[in-house]
Design a protein around this motif. Structure first.
Motif, PDB file in Angstrom:
ATOM      1  N   VAL A  95       1.085  13.307   8.539  1.00  0.00           N
ATOM      2  CA  VAL A  95       1.942  12.363   9.256  1.00  0.00           C
ATOM      3  C   VAL A  95       3.379  12.484   8.766  1.00  0.00           C
ATOM      4  CG1 VAL A  95       2.416   9.897   9.571  1.00  0.00           C
ATOM      5  CG2 VAL A  95       0.085  10.763   9.816  1.00  0.00           C
ATOM      6  N   VAL A  96       3.562  12.588   7.443  1.00  0.00           N
ATOM      7  CA  VAL A  96       4.905  12.759   6.888  1.00  0.00           C
ATOM      8  C   VAL A  96       5.502  14.088   7.357  1.00  0.00           C
ATOM      9  CG1 VAL A  96       6.188  13.065   4.738  1.00  0.00           C
ATOM     10  CG2 VAL A  96       4.491  11.255   4.930  1.00  0.00           C
ATOM     11  N   LEU A  97       4.694  15.134   7.442  1.00  0.00           N
ATOM     12  CA  LEU A  97       5.158  16.430   7.931  1.00  0.00           C
ATOM     13  C   LEU A  97       5.660  16.326   9.365  1.00  0.00           C
ATOM     14  CD1 LEU A  97       5.255  19.639   8.006  1.00  0.00           C
ATOM     15  CD2 LEU A  97       2.910  19.474   8.809  1.00  0.00           C
ATOM     16  N   LEU A  98       4.899  15.674  10.213  1.00  0.00           N
ATOM     17  CA  LEU A  98       5.313  15.527  11.608  1.00  0.00           C
ATOM     18  C   LEU A  98       6.582  14.693  11.732  1.00  0.00           C
ATOM     19  CD1 LEU A  98       1.847  15.051  13.317  1.00  0.00           C
ATOM     20  CD2 LEU A  98       3.337  17.055  13.417  1.00  0.00           C
ATOM     21  N   ALA A  99       6.685  13.627  10.946  1.00  0.00           N
ATOM     22  CA  ALA A  99       7.894  12.804  10.987  1.00  0.00           C
ATOM     23  C   ALA A  99       9.103  13.569  10.459  1.00  0.00           C
ATOM     24  CB  ALA A  99       7.691  11.529  10.172  1.00  0.00           C
ATOM     25  N   SER A 100       8.925  14.299   9.397  1.00  0.00           N
ATOM     26  CA  SER A 100      10.022  15.077   8.827  1.00  0.00           C
ATOM     27  C   SER A 100      10.477  16.177   9.780  1.00  0.00           C
ATOM     28  CB  SER A 100       9.578  15.692   7.499  1.00  0.00           C
ATOM     29  OG  SER A 100      10.546  16.575   7.010  1.00  0.00           O
ATOM     30  N   ARG A 101       9.531  16.821  10.429  1.00  0.00           N
ATOM     31  CA  ARG A 101       9.900  17.859  11.389  1.00  0.00           C
ATOM     32  C   ARG A 101      10.623  17.257  12.586  1.00  0.00           C
ATOM     33  NH1 ARG A 101       8.836  23.264  12.745  1.00  0.00           N
ATOM     34  NH2 ARG A 101       8.957  23.546  14.988  1.00  0.00           N
TER      35      ARG A 101
END
Length: 121
Positions: A95-101
């Protein structure tokens, strides 16, 4: 059997560390997953004397109630807990990866690739 388990732990640890050092976020997450699998195997193997071959997992009448005749349940409980925590950690990291991207426009760990692309005319 011990050598196969030791080699598997070593390969998982080496692959996990190598992936942790990569510049992309997804590779870092995969490296953390491989490291958690290696630690789970390590904990599971350390709690079994001689890998506890032919030892009963539950109490049986007529067999003395000591760890010489039974498999130790503590490493199994620790590994089961670690699997659940690892799954939750992986879901959170994704989830953090998707938000950061979505925010930065790149999946590089330091975000420098996005800054380089913005500076280009």
């Amino acid at each position: 059997m011990e050598i196969v388990l030791a080699i598997a732990i070593g390969v998982l640890t080496g692959s996990g560390v190598w992936l942790l050092l990569r510049p992309r976020t997804f590779q870092v997450i995969m490296g953390l997953m491989l490291l958690s699998y290696a630690v789970n195997l390590f904990i599971f193997s350390m709690g079994r004397l001689g890998l506890a071959i032919d030892k009963e997992p539950v109490l049986i009448d007529g067999v003395p109630q000591d760890l010489l005749h039974y498999a130790d349940p503590m490493p199994q409980a620790l590994v089961l807990t670690a699997i659940v925590i690892g799954f939750a950690m992986t879901a959170l990291f994704l989830v953090v990866l998707l938000a950061s991207r979505g925010i930065s426009g790149t999946d590089h760990v330091d975000g420098s690739r996005a800054r380089d692309l913005q500076e280009m005319p």
